[in-house]
Design a protein around this motif. Structure first.
Motif, PDB file in Angstrom:
ATOM      1  N   PHE A  90      94.856  81.601  10.266  1.00 35.41           N
ATOM      2  CA  PHE A  90      96.316  81.450  10.176  1.00 35.41           C
ATOM      3  C   PHE A  90      96.645  81.195   8.705  1.00 35.41           C
ATOM      4  O   PHE A  90      96.017  80.353   8.063  1.00 35.41           O
ATOM      5  CB  PHE A  90      96.790  80.260  11.028  1.00 35.41           C
ATOM      6  CG  PHE A  90      98.265  79.990  10.868  1.00 35.41           C
ATOM      7  CD1 PHE A  90      99.189  80.699  11.619  1.00 35.41           C
ATOM      8  CD2 PHE A  90      98.731  79.068   9.934  1.00 35.41           C
ATOM      9  CE1 PHE A  90     100.557  80.484  11.458  1.00 35.41           C
ATOM     10  CE2 PHE A  90     100.091  78.851   9.764  1.00 35.41           C
ATOM     11  CZ  PHE A  90     101.001  79.555  10.533  1.00 35.41           C
ATOM     12  N   PHE A  91      97.653  81.907   8.175  1.00 31.04           N
ATOM     13  CA  PHE A  91      98.000  81.731   6.763  1.00 31.04           C
ATOM     14  C   PHE A  91      99.268  80.890   6.584  1.00 31.04           C
ATOM     15  O   PHE A  91     100.241  81.049   7.329  1.00 31.04           O
ATOM     16  CB  PHE A  91      98.190  83.090   6.079  1.00 31.04           C
ATOM     17  CG  PHE A  91      96.898  83.820   5.896  1.00 31.04           C
ATOM     18  CD1 PHE A  91      95.955  83.375   4.978  1.00 31.04           C
ATOM     19  CD2 PHE A  91      96.598  84.939   6.664  1.00 31.04           C
ATOM     20  CE1 PHE A  91      94.750  84.039   4.816  1.00 31.04           C
ATOM     21  CE2 PHE A  91      95.400  85.608   6.513  1.00 31.04           C
ATOM     22  CZ  PHE A  91      94.471  85.158   5.591  1.00 31.04           C
ATOM     23  N   CYS A  92      99.219  80.041   5.561  1.00 30.30           N
ATOM     24  CA  CYS A  92     100.385  79.221   5.208  1.00 30.30           C
ATOM     25  C   CYS A  92     100.436  79.140   3.671  1.00 30.30           C
ATOM     26  O   CYS A  92      99.955  80.052   3.002  1.00 30.30           O
ATOM     27  CB  CYS A  92     100.280  77.865   5.884  1.00 30.30           C
ATOM     28  SG  CYS A  92      98.717  77.043   5.525  1.00 30.30           S
ATOM     29  N   ASN A  93     100.984  78.055   3.140  1.00 30.04           N
ATOM     30  CA  ASN A  93     101.265  78.039   1.695  1.00 30.04           C
ATOM     31  C   ASN A  93     100.627  76.901   0.903  1.00 30.04           C
ATOM     32  O   ASN A  93     100.783  76.846  -0.306  1.00 30.04           O
ATOM     33  CB  ASN A  93     102.782  77.980   1.476  1.00 30.04           C
ATOM     34  CG  ASN A  93     103.500  78.998   2.329  1.00 30.04           C
ATOM     35  OD1 ASN A  93     103.449  80.183   2.052  1.00 30.04           O
ATOM     36  ND2 ASN A  93     104.141  78.533   3.384  1.00 30.04           N
ATOM     37  N   SER A  94      99.990  75.954   1.576  1.00 32.48           N
ATOM     38  CA  SER A  94      99.459  74.791   0.853  1.00 32.48           C
ATOM     39  C   SER A  94      98.395  74.095   1.681  1.00 32.48           C
ATOM     40  O   SER A  94      98.204  74.418   2.869  1.00 32.48           O
ATOM     41  CB  SER A  94     100.588  73.793   0.566  1.00 32.48           C
ATOM     42  OG  SER A  94     101.055  73.261   1.795  1.00 32.48           O
ATOM     43  N   GLY A  95      97.756  73.105   1.069  1.00 28.66           N
ATOM     44  CA  GLY A  95      96.696  72.362   1.754  1.00 28.66           C
ATOM     45  C   GLY A  95      97.231  71.542   2.910  1.00 28.66           C
ATOM     46  O   GLY A  95      96.653  71.529   4.006  1.00 28.66           O
TER      47      GLY A  95
END
Ligand SMILES: Cc1ncc(COP(=O)(O)O)c(C=O)c1O
Length: 373
Positions: A90-95
């Motif tokens: 799953f892709f997102c934007n931050s840790g």
């Protein structure tokens, strides 16, 4: 003046970078040993990255996740090659977002099985991010103060103390979440024996092992994932920081059994895994694979030379020198000499240099540090 004052910033304004060097607004050159906190793996101005940004931004920058996204598919395939176990991403934007997703997927896994095993054991001095799930997983009071009540469902054990983990086991415990090397907590390395017992416990109790590789991942310790130095089989692994080499992107990788519990609509992100971020990350990952040998070799050399100055911790190009109360003072003196590092944990001078660092740079840094310490 208009920016909310949440950061203690060092008194320097960088205006450009090239390779391992940063330049400030007066033209002074600095060796960068922190890479934007473990992000700029290829240093500054990497031609491959700038070309991809140019090309992809002309073609297609963002489309949301309403449509097919072959860029995500290519990057996911590459990450799963390192993870194995028919993983999915799953892709997102931050840790912190990657960890939020991981926490949700862990809960969903147990929910699907009809079991109320929502609790997660995490560790003192760990760090998982600033949003409520990740913050609640972060067992450090200084980050909690003023923001209670936190999210329910986290139990804090002592790092490298297996007995403390066993004591916290409840019938609601669904997983164990940890960093292989605690970055923000002071470059604390998990011991082999401790990790072995954690894995055994996960196997015997059916717990999900959740490894936060936000700081250690993408080759930082000399292997693509730091857990690969050990015989571990995590169900959830999170990445961010270095993955995009400076372009924000995060990823949550899950094993087949966890992936099977996640359904359409369970989680989402407007920006997560946009074509630009994925194209850059794919390039960063392939360059990282080539550079990992340098991470290991130069990392070992750096560690050996740092040990001439005091107690050193860490692995690969994730290193810390224990300085205690003097850390900040040394940091400022280094900055005056044109060397950028950072203080973490309890007075640990932290180094997370770009993977292009050479032995000559290490020697330059050590000679300067010897004059200060
Ligand atoms: C291990 C670990 N997890 C999570 C985070 C949070 O990442 P971000 O700042 O991208 O939200 C960090 C940041 O330092 C980290 O080191």
């Amino acid at each position: 003046m208009f920016v909310l004052d949440t950061y203690k910033r060092l008194p320097v304004t960088f205006v450009r970078g090239e390779g391992i060097y940063l330049y400030d607004d007066k033209g002074k050159r600095y060796v960068d040993l922190i890479s934007g906190i473990g992000v700029n793996l290829l240093g500054y101005g990497d031609k491959g990255i700038t070309e991809i940004i140019k090309r992809q931004s002309e073609k297609l920058l963002h489309i949301s996740n309403l449509f097919e996204n072959p860029w995500q598919e290519r990057l996911a395939e590459r990450l799963v090659r390192h993870f194995g176990d028919e993983g999915k991403v799953f892709f997102c934007n931050s840790g912190t977002e990657a960890n939020e997703a991981g926490i949700k997927f862990l809960r969903k896994y147990w929910h699907k099985r009809g079991e109320k095993r929502y609790r997660i054991i995490t560790f003192n001095q760990g760090f998982h991010g600033r949003t409520y799930g990740s913050l609640s997983a972060t067992a450090q009071e200084k980050f909690h103060k003023g923001f209670e009540p936190l999210l329910d469902g986290f139990d804090y054990a002592e790092f490298n103390n297996f007995e403390s983990v066993k004591k916290l086991l409840k019938k609601e415990t669904g997983g164990i979440m940890l960093e292989i090397i605690q970055g923000e907590g002071g470059i604390n390395e998990a011991e082999r024996e401790f990790l072995f017992k954690i894995q055994e416990l996960c196997n015997s109790e059916g717990l999900l092992l959740f490894i936060d590789e936000v700081q250690t991942g993408v080759g930082r310790t000399g292997k693509f994932f730091a857990y690969k130095h050990f015989d571990l089989k995590p169900d959830i692994v999170t990445l961010a920081k270095g993955l995009g080499g400076g372009v924000p992107i995060g990823a949550t990788i899950v094993s087949k059994r966890v992936a099977e519990a996640v359904e359409r609509g369970d989680h989402g992100s407007t920006f997560g895994g946009n074509p630009l971020a994925c194209e850059v990350a794919l390039y960063v990952v392939s360059r990282t694979e080539e550079l990992m040998e340098n991470v290991e070799r130069t990392g070992e050399y750096f560690k050996r030379r740092l040990s001439e100055l005091g107690r050193v911790k860490g692995r690969g190009l994730m290193l810390g020198l224990e300085l205690g109360e003097r850390c900040y003072e040394v940091l400022i003196k280094l900055l005056e000499r044109g060397i950028v590092a950072n203080c973490t944990g309890n007075g640990v001078l932290r180094f997370l240099p770009p993977y292009i660092i050479s032995v000559d740079i290490v020697d330059f840094v050590i000679e300067n540090m010897k004059k200060i310490i």
